[in-house]
Design a protein around this motif. Structure first.
Motif, PDB file in Angstrom:
ATOM      1  N   ASN A  91      -6.282   8.239 -13.813  1.00 50.02           N
ATOM      2  CA  ASN A  91      -7.060   7.924 -12.692  1.00 50.02           C
ATOM      3  C   ASN A  91      -6.613   8.862 -11.757  1.00 50.02           C
ATOM      4  OD1 ASN A  91      -8.244   6.016 -14.404  1.00 50.02           O
ATOM      5  ND2 ASN A  91      -6.822   4.545 -13.500  1.00 50.02           N
ATOM      6  N   LEU A  92      -5.632   9.698 -11.652  1.00 51.00           N
ATOM      7  CA  LEU A  92      -5.614  10.682 -10.684  1.00 51.00           C
ATOM      8  C   LEU A  92      -6.837  11.797 -10.571  1.00 51.00           C
ATOM      9  CD1 LEU A  92      -1.792  10.876 -10.416  1.00 51.00           C
ATOM     10  CD2 LEU A  92      -3.118   9.726  -8.991  1.00 51.00           C
ATOM     11  N   PRO A  93      -6.955  12.292  -9.525  1.00 55.25           N
ATOM     12  CA  PRO A  93      -8.066  13.305  -9.450  1.00 55.25           C
ATOM     13  C   PRO A  93      -7.458  14.742  -9.681  1.00 55.25           C
ATOM     14  CG  PRO A  93      -7.302  12.922  -7.143  1.00 55.25           C
ATOM     15  CD  PRO A  93      -6.549  12.011  -8.225  1.00 55.25           C
ATOM     16  N   LEU A  94      -6.956  15.127 -11.017  1.00 52.98           N
ATOM     17  CA  LEU A  94      -6.612  16.117 -11.157  1.00 52.98           C
ATOM     18  C   LEU A  94      -7.543  17.357 -11.583  1.00 52.98           C
ATOM     19  CD1 LEU A  94      -3.195  15.278 -13.083  1.00 52.98           C
ATOM     20  CD2 LEU A  94      -3.543  15.918 -10.781  1.00 52.98           C
ATOM     21  N   ALA A  95      -7.490  18.377 -11.068  1.00 54.11           N
ATOM     22  CA  ALA A  95      -8.285  19.427 -11.519  1.00 54.11           C
ATOM     23  C   ALA A  95      -8.332  19.793 -13.093  1.00 54.11           C
ATOM     24  CB  ALA A  95      -8.358  20.886 -10.967  1.00 54.11           C
ATOM     25  N   ARG A  96      -7.240  19.628 -13.684  1.00 53.76           N
ATOM     26  CA  ARG A  96      -7.441  19.802 -15.069  1.00 53.76           C
ATOM     27  C   ARG A  96      -6.082  18.573 -15.760  1.00 53.76           C
ATOM     28  NH1 ARG A  96      -2.382  21.605 -15.993  1.00 53.76           N
ATOM     29  NH2 ARG A  96      -1.410  22.898 -14.310  1.00 53.76           N
ATOM     30  N   LEU A 116       0.863  -1.014   0.142  1.00 54.55           N
ATOM     31  CA  LEU A 116       0.094   0.140  -0.086  1.00 54.55           C
ATOM     32  C   LEU A 116       0.788   1.194  -0.088  1.00 54.55           C
ATOM     33  CD1 LEU A 116      -2.966   1.041   0.477  1.00 54.55           C
ATOM     34  CD2 LEU A 116      -2.229   1.146   2.743  1.00 54.55           C
ATOM     35  N   PHE A 117       0.574   2.265  -0.741  1.00 55.23           N
ATOM     36  CA  PHE A 117       1.397   3.322  -0.921  1.00 55.23           C
ATOM     37  C   PHE A 117       0.313   4.716  -0.517  1.00 55.23           C
ATOM     38  CE2 PHE A 117       2.802   0.490  -3.887  1.00 55.23           C
ATOM     39  CZ  PHE A 117       4.287   0.413  -3.646  1.00 55.23           C
ATOM     40  N   ARG A 118       0.976   5.832   0.189  1.00 58.34           N
ATOM     41  CA  ARG A 118       0.515   7.152   0.208  1.00 58.34           C
ATOM     42  C   ARG A 118       0.849   8.097  -0.842  1.00 58.34           C
ATOM     43  NH1 ARG A 118      -1.775   9.636   4.937  1.00 58.34           N
ATOM     44  NH2 ARG A 118      -1.770  11.986   4.803  1.00 58.34           N
ATOM     45  N   LEU A 119       0.272   8.550  -1.682  1.00 54.27           N
ATOM     46  CA  LEU A 119       0.526   9.800  -2.594  1.00 54.27           C
ATOM     47  C   LEU A 119       0.282  10.849  -1.959  1.00 54.27           C
ATOM     48  CD1 LEU A 119       0.693   9.373  -6.568  1.00 54.27           C
ATOM     49  CD2 LEU A 119      -0.265  11.437  -5.177  1.00 54.27           C
ATOM     50  N   GLU A 120       0.902  11.999  -1.980  1.00 55.37           N
ATOM     51  CA  GLU A 120       0.539  13.373  -1.686  1.00 55.37           C
ATOM     52  C   GLU A 120       1.094  14.119  -2.755  1.00 55.37           C
ATOM     53  OE1 GLU A 120       1.872  13.850   2.176  1.00 55.37           O
ATOM     54  OE2 GLU A 120       0.056  13.460   3.100  1.00 55.37           O
ATOM     55  N   PHE A 121       0.135  15.374  -3.118  1.00 55.70           N
ATOM     56  CA  PHE A 121       0.741  16.289  -3.943  1.00 55.70           C
ATOM     57  C   PHE A 121       1.423  17.310  -3.353  1.00 55.70           C
ATOM     58  CE2 PHE A 121      -2.436  13.595  -6.248  1.00 55.70           C
ATOM     59  CZ  PHE A 121      -2.120  13.904  -7.865  1.00 55.70           C
ATOM     60  N   ALA A 122       2.568  17.920  -3.964  1.00 54.29           N
ATOM     61  CA  ALA A 122       3.082  19.158  -3.497  1.00 54.29           C
ATOM     62  C   ALA A 122       2.208  20.388  -3.412  1.00 54.29           C
ATOM     63  CB  ALA A 122       4.529  19.491  -4.303  1.00 54.29           C
ATOM     64  N   ASP A 123       1.482  20.395  -4.295  1.00 52.42           N
ATOM     65  CA  ASP A 123       0.478  21.474  -4.769  1.00 52.42           C
ATOM     66  C   ASP A 123      -1.007  21.000  -4.753  1.00 52.42           C
ATOM     67  OD1 ASP A 123      -0.930  23.782  -5.290  1.00 52.42           O
ATOM     68  OD2 ASP A 123      -0.193  24.208  -7.418  1.00 52.42           O
ATOM     69  N   PRO A 124      -1.456  21.049  -3.595  1.00 47.81           N
ATOM     70  CA  PRO A 124      -2.840  20.571  -3.461  1.00 47.81           C
ATOM     71  C   PRO A 124      -3.995  21.279  -4.084  1.00 47.81           C
ATOM     72  CG  PRO A 124      -2.498  21.952  -1.459  1.00 47.81           C
ATOM     73  CD  PRO A 124      -1.181  21.802  -2.222  1.00 47.81           C
ATOM     74  N   HIS A 125      -3.515  22.680  -5.140  1.00 40.56           N
ATOM     75  CA  HIS A 125      -4.418  23.183  -5.919  1.00 40.56           C
ATOM     76  C   HIS A 125      -4.683  22.349  -7.234  1.00 40.56           C
ATOM     77  CE1 HIS A 125      -3.131  26.523  -3.078  1.00 40.56           C
ATOM     78  NE2 HIS A 125      -4.473  26.890  -3.174  1.00 40.56           N
ATOM     79  N   VAL A 126      -3.619  21.510  -7.501  1.00 45.22           N
ATOM     80  CA  VAL A 126      -3.954  20.883  -8.814  1.00 45.22           C
ATOM     81  C   VAL A 126      -5.137  19.810  -8.879  1.00 45.22           C
ATOM     82  CG1 VAL A 126      -1.326  21.407  -9.261  1.00 45.22           C
ATOM     83  CG2 VAL A 126      -2.216  19.188  -8.297  1.00 45.22           C
ATOM     84  N   LEU A 127      -5.503  19.450  -7.636  1.00 49.07           N
ATOM     85  CA  LEU A 127      -6.415  18.441  -7.524  1.00 49.07           C
ATOM     86  C   LEU A 127      -7.728  19.129  -7.614  1.00 49.07           C
ATOM     87  CD1 LEU A 127      -4.889  16.747  -4.419  1.00 49.07           C
ATOM     88  CD2 LEU A 127      -4.859  15.857  -6.703  1.00 49.07           C
ATOM     89  N   ARG A 128      -8.769  18.268  -7.693  1.00 46.12           N
ATOM     90  CA  ARG A 128     -10.054  18.631  -7.829  1.00 46.12           C
ATOM     91  C   ARG A 128     -10.514  19.121  -6.211  1.00 46.12           C
ATOM     92  NH1 ARG A 128     -13.170  13.189 -10.281  1.00 46.12           N
ATOM     93  NH2 ARG A 128     -11.647  13.118 -12.137  1.00 46.12           N
TER      94      ARG A 128
END
Length: 337
Positions: free
Chosen positions: A330-335, A288-300
Motif C-alpha cells: 500500500n505504499l505510493p511507489l511509482a513502480r 502514529l508514525f511518520r515515514l519518509e523516503f530517502a529518495d522522493p523520486h521512487v514515489l508517485r
C-alpha cells in the motif's frame, strides 16, 4: 548473540546472491513436522505412509484420491491445507516473491502459517545484528498482542497466547490479569517487562514469547519497531525509508496514509474523509508514525516530497494484530521494486 526463533525453520532455508530466501526440501520437511501433520499413534497406515513419503520427497505430487484414502478426515483436510501452502511457497523463485503474491489474491492459507512465514522473513531481515528490542518488536508483526493501558498511562504489550496460557494462574490485579481483562492497577508482574537491565535475556527466551514491552513514546521498544519497519520495507522493496514516532498528522502534509492493522486503517480513512471518529475508536489508537523516503523520486509524483503517515490501534478486545503486508502493498511507489 545467541540464535533466536530457532523453531521457525529459518535455518533450513537458503539465501541467494541478493539476500533473498529460497525454499529448500529441508524447510518443507520442517513444515511437515508441525503437530497438525505429525502422525499420531492411532493414525492409519495410509496416513503414516503419506507422511513418510513426503518427508523423503517433499515436493512430490499428491492427488485427491490419496487424501481421500486417509481414515481421518481431519488429517486429510490438514494435508490439503499443507499442499496448498506448499504451492504458494513455491509459486515464485524466492520466498519474498511468494509472500507478496500470497496477498495479491484472497489469502487461502490459515493465519497460523502466514504468521510463521512472516516470522521466517523477519528473521532474514533482522539477520545476526538484531538487538533484543528489535527482535521483540518484530514479534508484533507476526504474533497477536494483548494491550493494557495502566493507570499512569503506560501502554504495555504482551503476547496474547502467553497471556491466555498464564491467565488461570494469575494473581488478581497482576499484570497478566490486567492484560487479560484490563481494569486494575497491577501489584506484581508474572511476566517480565523487557528493559535495558534484562535485555540480554531475550535470546534465551525468544521462543517463550513471555517478555512484555512498553509502547509509549520514548521507549526503546517503540523506537525498535520503527527500525524493524525500515528494514522490512528496505528488504522487500529496495528503498530506504526513515520511520519516526509522530505526535499528530500535519494536515498540510497529509496526502497518503497506511494503517498497520484493520482498526487503524478504518480510523485513518475516516479522518482523511473528514468524518467524525467516536471517542472509543480514538482511545484505541496506540501510535502514529511518520515515514519518509530517502529518495522522493521512487514515489508517485503527487506524493513526492510528502511523508506517509502510519498508525496502529488495538481492537475492542484490546488486541493488537498488525498486518506487515500493508507496508509492502500500500505504499505510493511509482513502480513496484
Amino acid at each position: 548473540m545467541a540464535d533466536y526463533w530457532p523453531g521457525c525453520g529459518w535455518q533450513f532455508l537458503r539465501s541467494d546472491a541478493d539476500g533473498q530466501l529460497v525454499v529448500t526440501d529441508d524447510f518443507l520437511r520442517h513444515l511437515l513436522q508441525r503437530p497438525e501433520l505429525a502422525p499420531l499413534p492411532e493414525s492409519c497406515a495410509a496416513e503414516r505412509a503419506l507422511h513418510q513419503e513426503l518427508l523423503a520427497q517433499p515436493r512430490q505430487a499428491v492427488g485427491t484420491a490419496r487424501l481421500a484414502a486417509l481414515a481421518d478426515p481431519d488429517a486429510a483436510d490438514n494435508y490439503a491445507v499443507w499442499l496448498r501452502f506448499r504451492e504458494r511457497l513455491l509459486a515464485r523463485p524466492t520466498l519474498e516473491g511468494s509472500y507478496l503474491q500470497l496477498f495479491q489474491r484472497d489469502v487461502d492459507v490459515p493465519p497460523l502459517l502466514v504468521h510463521q512465514l512472516t516470522q521466517v522473513l523477519l528473521r532474514q531481515v533482522l539477520g545476526e545484528d538484531a538487538t533484543p528490542f528489535q527482535a521483540r518488536a518484530a514479534e508484533l508483526l507476526f504474533r497477536p498482542q494483548r494491550i493494557a493501558v495502566q493507570g499512569d498511562g503506560q501502554v504495555m504489550a504482551a503476547d496474547e497466547e502467553t497471556v491466555e496460557s498464564q491467565a488461570l494462574a494469575a494473581t488478581p490485579g497482576s499484570l497478566v490479569d490486567l492484560l487479560r481483562q484490563a481494569g486494575a492497577t497491577p501489584r506484581e508482574a508474572e511476566l517480565d517487562v523487557l528493559g535495558e537491565a534484562n535485555a540480554g535475556q531475550y535470546w534465551e527466551r525468544s521462543e517463550a514469547h513471555d517478555l512484555v514491552v512498553q509502547l509509549n513514546h520514548g521507549q526503546p521498544a517503540l523506537a525498535a519497531l520503527c527500525e524493524v519497519i525500515e528494514r522490512w520495507i528496505g528488504h522487500f522493496l529496495g528503498v530506504r525509508v526513515r520511520v519516526e514516532v509522530a505526535r499528530e498528522i500535519d494536515e498540510d502534509q497529509w496526502v497518503w496514509h497506511v494503517g498497520l492493522d484493520a482498526q487503524a486503517t478504518a480510523v485513518l480513512n475516516a479522518l482523511y474523509r473528514g468524518e467524525d471518529v467516536d471517542e472509543a475508536q480514538g482511545r484505541r489508537m496506540l501510535c502514529l508514525f511518520r515515514l519518509e523516503f530517502a529518495d522522493p523520486h521512487v514515489l508517485r509524483p503527487e506524493v513526492a516530497g510528502h511523508p506517509v503517515w502510519l498508525a496502529m490501534a488495538m481492537d475492542e478486545g484490546q488486541r493488537l494484530r498488525l498486518k506487515p503486508q500493508n507496508l509492502l502493498l500500500n505504499l505510493p511507489l511509482a513502480r513496484q521494486s
